[in-house]
Design an enzyme around this catalytic site. Sequence first.
Site, PDB file in Angstrom:
ATOM      1  N   HIS A   1       0.854  -1.175   0.000  1.00  5.08           N
ATOM      2  CA  HIS A   1       0.000   0.000   0.000  1.00  5.08           C
ATOM      3  C   HIS A   1       0.892   1.228   0.000  1.00  5.08           C
ATOM      4  O   HIS A   1       2.100   1.140   0.262  1.00  5.08           O
ATOM      5  CB  HIS A   1      -0.880   0.019   1.249  1.00  5.08           C
ATOM      6  CG  HIS A   1      -1.940  -1.039   1.258  1.00  5.08           C
ATOM      7  ND1 HIS A   1      -2.799  -1.248   0.214  1.00  5.08           N
ATOM      8  CD2 HIS A   1      -2.291  -1.944   2.214  1.00  5.08           C
ATOM      9  CE1 HIS A   1      -3.630  -2.230   0.508  1.00  5.08           C
ATOM     10  NE2 HIS A   1      -3.343  -2.678   1.714  1.00  5.08           N
TER      11      HIS A   1
ATOM     12  N   CYS B   1      -0.468   2.575  -5.282  1.00  3.98           N
ATOM     13  CA  CYS B   1      -1.129   3.785  -5.749  1.00  3.98           C
ATOM     14  C   CYS B   1      -0.332   5.012  -5.337  1.00  3.98           C
ATOM     15  O   CYS B   1       0.542   4.951  -4.500  1.00  3.98           O
ATOM     16  CB  CYS B   1      -2.541   3.884  -5.184  1.00  3.98           C
ATOM     17  SG  CYS B   1      -3.686   2.694  -5.862  1.00  3.98           S
TER      18      CYS B   1
END
Length: 510
Positions: free
Chosen positions: A302, A345
């Site tokens: 993440h 991301c």
Amino acid sequence: MEFREKLLKVDQALNRDDTKALAFLCKDILKCDINLVESPIDLFQRLEEKDVLSEDQPYLLADLLRVIEHFQLLRELDLNSTMSTTVNPITPYRKLLYELSKDIGQKELKNIKFILTKDLKRSALELNVSTLEVFLEMERMDLLSSSNLLRLEQILKDVRPVLRKQIQQFKDSPGKIAQETGLVDLRPRSSSDASRRGKVQQQMMIPMYKELEGAEQYPMSGQQRGFCLIVNNFDFSCSKGPKNPEGTEIDEGRLSLVFSWLGFQVEVLRDATRDQMLSSMEKLAGRDHSGMDCVACIVLSHGLKGGVYGVDGGEVQLEELTDRLNGIGCPSLRGKPKLFFIQACQGNKREQGVPAQANRPARPEVSDQTDGPSSPGVHAQTDGPSSTGVNIQTDGPSSTGVLCSDASVASESLPSMADFLIAMSTPPSYVSFRNGKEGTWFIQSLCQNLVRLVPSQKDLASILKEVIKDVSNKTDSKKRRQIPIYSTNILKLVVFPVPEGPRPSLPTSL
């Protein structure tokens, strides 16, 4: 689309603030009062007159759109994989000031104007004067330049101390040295300059295009190809917010197979905290790479804009990873490619698809998940079934309660040291999609294209260009898209030798 049509489309898409930002970034190229620039078209005409922008040289246009983060426009104009073959089309100093301006809010700007009350003209202190305009006025008053940042540092110390780190990074970077020695001049002005510039370009050229396939290659004749460290962060149960990124196991499996096939000594670090990630990079930097050709580091996690997460929720800036492998931190890697691949991301923005031309086939649709922490209590999957019956997620924080996202570092924060290539699954501020059963779009395409193109002796930059095309053709059930990017200052072509063993059979699902 013709080049001049592209320029017109940019002119129509940008607003007044965008125009001012572009003019500011080009100030060192234009060498004139940028207040005279009335529109993007006006700016483009001036750049054409300076011989730094043309159909054959669209690099400056692409770089400008990247800096102001108009990524959808880059995609629409087919400029995603266009990179400059100069050291820096836009000077690092201009980029620094522009990035600082984005992080200075109205309250901070008001305080900056108050501090400069006795130094600047009253008109420069009015309410409607922007941060960039204040910087310009400071330059006119000789209070600010690429070699004189002291006053700005003093002001930011009182107003926004966190921004002083960016200035220090600029002062310590080779980009500043290149700027002050004139290596960022975009075009020669005389025959003698042309000769000098030609030599500089030979040394600093970024090998991005097929025309460069005959260029010099990095040696690939070591005892081993190099170490490949895969950091696979899956279990975020001890941290608040992030959900476990489904499908990351299959990404790890693919990467291990492919990089072992390429000759790397693959090592996997699973579920690492921030401290463990940094410690692993320290250990990697402390090894003897003298018998190796290169090094690779892959992070599956993440993230957020500016870094990636450890499983404890601790942020790790990308530069904290890369800096440990520079020529100072790891002397045995000097002059050798240092390859980073980041699956995460960089924010929660979603690329929206646009209608395809009538003569083009419809693109396949899948339902996606992003690679990052979702909002508390929000399910990370999309609300529609995919064409394969598999839900896909995004890797970052969700602002809508539908997607979660995990953002990675912005391209502007990448290190400017030599021999680095950093490929990222998505641009700054955008999500990166994953399939819970088949893995992430980016890693899946990267592995497939390495297996397909390495035997044909394609260089790594050309392979990444195919990855960009491949991933950009994917879309989820809501027509959202993803565009990988890569940033590089490698000085030669990275061409892996054709492996002796058979091509690996890649897993397609869990």
